[in-house]
Design an enzyme around this catalytic site. Structure first.
Site, short mmCIF file in Angstrom:
data_model
loop_
_atom_site.label_atom_id
_atom_site.label_comp_id
_atom_site.label_asym_id
_atom_site.label_seq_id
_atom_site.Cartn_x
_atom_site.Cartn_y
_atom_site.Cartn_z
CG ASP A 74 -7.31 4.83 4.37
OD1 ASP A 74 -8.27 5.04 3.60
OD2 ASP A 74 -6.31 4.18 4.02
N GLY B 68 0.83 -1.19 0.00
CA GLY B 68 0.00 0.00 0.00
C GLY B 68 0.86 1.24 0.00
#
Length: 369
Positions: A232, A124
């Site tokens: 997030d 990520g």
């Protein structure tokens, strides 16, 4: 007042006294304390970090018996007189550890005891995830990715602050942080055998979706009670343990990832975060907030009940435009989505952040379902 005198005042506090929480809070708010912090000697910094960490750990023990009671969690925690002292103590610990780029000894893991695979199992914007082993137990190793740039010191300070925060969170719907290694910079957490949320649903299609949603809401309520913004929240950042319980992870790292020129951000990759992101953030007019977390939670609910990302099969860019134009996902065709639950979801993703309910209210509504 000298730094030595301030440290001595901490040492004189009686931790077994009922007045200790108030006395500690008072000392941490003292003007003399705040003024002397920049002048602390290295050995005084080490002592104060260990002291504050030990206080935080002892207060956490109070929480452990609270969690099985579902919506009674907040009532129990709010009644505890140690909470204000804990909050202040943790805030100071994060600030000092960030400023000095140091962590308590209890956070540090020996790299020699950690074995991780050669290739990441996931990647990520903030780092790569490896499957590892620590003292014979399977663990998750998140190797953080820091890039060259003038803001590296800011990134490292923030990472130290976030590691402090994560290590002192204890909740059945939060992934536990086991510790940190510095060379390389890695966050080591408990391995979640059920995988990511959508992956778990794919392999367990008959699972109670409402139970998963309640678990995520419970974990987020705990974070917001601690004044922690996730930043997030989405299916990939909710893992499932071996009991089938959802656990939130990676809180704070999304905020760290926005430090420009130091860590590449998910936020800049429209293929990831946009589908879950509140319109005020996508439009550049807002910051990460509890209200934005609630919006992301509603989108995560869509994932749970459909097994697909929000706005599937549209592109991430199309999803972003839809959110900005006040369009939302269609009501999932799932028997557990009642009229009341759908109304709750709609309120959570209201375009106006001030109209969204607090996550504690959402949790109570889900608990009454």
């Amino acid at each position: 007042m000298s730094s030595t005198e301030i440290v001595q005042q901490f040492k004189q506090l009686n931790r077994s006294s009922p007045q200790f929480p108030d006395q500690l809070t008072s000392l941490l708010y003292k003007k003399e304390y705040r003024e002397c912090i920049p002048n602390l000697k290295d050995e005084e910094v080490v002592w104060l970090i260990e002291y504050l960490d030990d206080v935080c750990l002892s207060v956490l023990l109070v929480f452990l018996s609270c969690f099985p009671h579902r919506t009674q969690i907040l009532d129990t925690l709010q009644a505890d007189p140690s909470i204000p002292a804990f909050r202040r103590c943790l805030r100071e610990l994060r600030r000092i550890c960030g400023a000095r780029e140091q962590l308590p000894k209890s956070y540090m893991l020996e790299s020699s005891l950690l074995i991780s695979g050669e290739r990441p199992v996931a990647s990520g914007g903030s780092g790569d995830v490896y499957e590892g082993s620590l003292n014979g137990s399977k663990v998750c190793v998140k190797r953080l990715r820091i890039y060259a740039g003038e803001r590296i010191p800011v990134a490292k300070e923030t990472l130290h602050r976030e590691a402090v925060m994560w290590k002192r969170l204890t909740h059945p719907n939060i992934v536990p942080l086991l510790g940190v290694t510095l060379e390389p910079l890695q966050l080591i957490s408990v391995w979640m055998s059920g995988g990511e949320l959508r992956e778990y649903i794919t392999h367990h299609p008959g699972t109670d979706r409402l139970r998963l949603v309640f678990g995520v809401a419970s974990g987020l309520t705990y974070l917001h009670f601690r004044n922690i913004i996730h930043g997030d929240l989405k299916g990939p950042n909710v893992l499932v343990d071996d009991t089938g319980s959802p656990r939130i992870t990676d809180f704070g790292l999304a905020i760290v990832a926005q430090i420009q020129d130091s860590i590449r951000s998910f936020q800049g990759d429209s293929g990831h975060t946009a589908r879950w992101t509140a319109p005020e953030i996508l439009g550049g007019n807002g910051r990460h907030s509890k209200e934005a977390d609630v919006f992301s939670f509603a989108m995560t609910m869509v994932e749970v009940f459909t097994g697909q990302v929000p706005f599937h099969p549209n592109s991430p860019h199309a999803a972003m435009l839809a959110i900005l134009n006040k369009k939302r996902p269609q009501r999932p065709n799932h028997p557990q989505i009642t009229v009341e639950l759908w109304t709750l979801m709609e309120s959570c993703w209201d375009h106006d952040p001030h109209h969204r309910p607090e996550i504690s209210t959402v949790l109570k509504t889900l608990g009454d379902s």
